[in-house]
Design an enzyme around this catalytic site. Structure first.
Site: not given
Length: 316
Positions: A22, A172, A202, A204, A244, A295-296
């Site tokens: 991250y 977050h 950005r 993701n 994204e 988390y993903k």
């Protein structure tokens, strides 16, 4: 629900390193275009509008003080559609009397700019029904940013209904490692320093079992089970890389930040056709820390994906 794209136009999400962590990986956006119209436009417009019709409460939220920022967003979106895609969109402005035409859907709307009673819905809701992007408005006050309005139809495992009104750090907080070394504070400070006329962007990424764009927390029971269905036989076709493209625009009058999210998906078997992408993605996934994989939401089938990538590498 599917939006599969060609490899030639797919936004590759990784930089030069074979390690993913991250970070604040935003870079200046040039040209400063908030939206992108792809071949999936009509398909995704139909998806969006069906979701907004059936589940408006979870796909749309706004606070009353966001109305000026909503009109600024509509201004930016409609002008960019007409400027960058003139074959598909027209915008005529005569002082406050505006006429917007969407030639792709065959719609024409007259309204008075700044008067929400001349639209059938709020300005943010209207603008979002003509672009593939999800539109998020973060309003700045008291040294913080708050999610005060959004049209969100294609969330990647989060809930607008739950997060509405939260601050940046509150939203977050569930991300593991996001608070280490004050990453959350540094990104917040970066966002609050964004200037009007100097947008950033950005990318993701995540993996998805299946090809569904609408993966809100409210519908987890409908798509979460797909993670158990990944096998050695179907992994290349069934598992998709989801990227994204996120863009950040400071709104000069309201001082809000418009956050646009365009979600792209491609099946692994198509993504790895480009050997350098296969090599780097395999290296990144091998090294990916467990807490990020958890988390993903890919831990359950990560080993199957890695075995698939290794076999494909052996063929090259």
């Amino acid at each position: 629900m599917v939006s599969v794209e060609d490899i030639g136009s797919f936004p590759y999400p990784f930089g030069e390193h074979d390690v993913y962590r991250y970070s604040n990986n935003a870079i200046p956006l040039n040209p400063p275009i908030a939206i992108e119209v792809t071949e999936s436009y009509i398909e995704e417009m139909n998806m969006k509008r069906e979701l907004l019709k059936k589940h408006h409460e979870r796909c749309y939220h706004s606070e009353s003080h966001t109305m000026d920022a909503q009109w600024e967003t509509l201004d930016l979106i409609l002008h960019q559609l007409a400027e960058y895609y003139p074959e598909n969109f027209k915008l005529i402005t005569n002082d406050d009397h505006w006429i917007f035409t969407n030639l792709q859907t065959g719609e024409k709307q007259s309204f008075t700019f700044g008067d929400h009673e001349t639209l059938d819905m709020e300005p943010l809701d209207f603008a979002g029904r003509h672009v593939q992007e999800d539109l998020i408005l973060m309003m700045q006050r008291d040294g913080d940013l708050f999610l005060d309005a959004a049209q969100l139809c294609f969330p990647a495992n989060w809930s607008l209904f739950f997060d509405a009104g939260m601050s940046f750090k509150e939203i977050h907080k569930p991300i593991p490692g996001f608070q280490s070394e004050s990453l959350d504070d540094r990104i917040l400070q970066f966002l609050m320093r964004i200037e009007a006329g100097n947008p950033w962007w950005r990318k993701n990424w995540s993996l998805m079992a299946g090809n569904r764009l609408d993966t809100s927390l409210e519908t987890f029971a409908e798509w979460g089970q797909a993670r158990k269905k990944v096998t050695n036989e179907n992994v290349g076709e069934f598992v998709h890389l989801r990227v994204e493209v996120q863009k950040l625009f400071r709104l000069p009058k309201s001082n809000g930040i418009l956050f646009t999210i365009h979600s792209h998906m491609i099946p692994l078997e198509k993504f790895i056709q480009h050997t350098p992408w296969l090599e780097q993605f395999s290296a990144i996934l091998h090294e990916l820390p467990e807490f990020i994989a958890d988390y993903k939401g890919i831990s359950m089938y990560c080993e199957v994906v890695l075995e698939y990538l290794e076999k494909e590498l052996e063929k090259r």
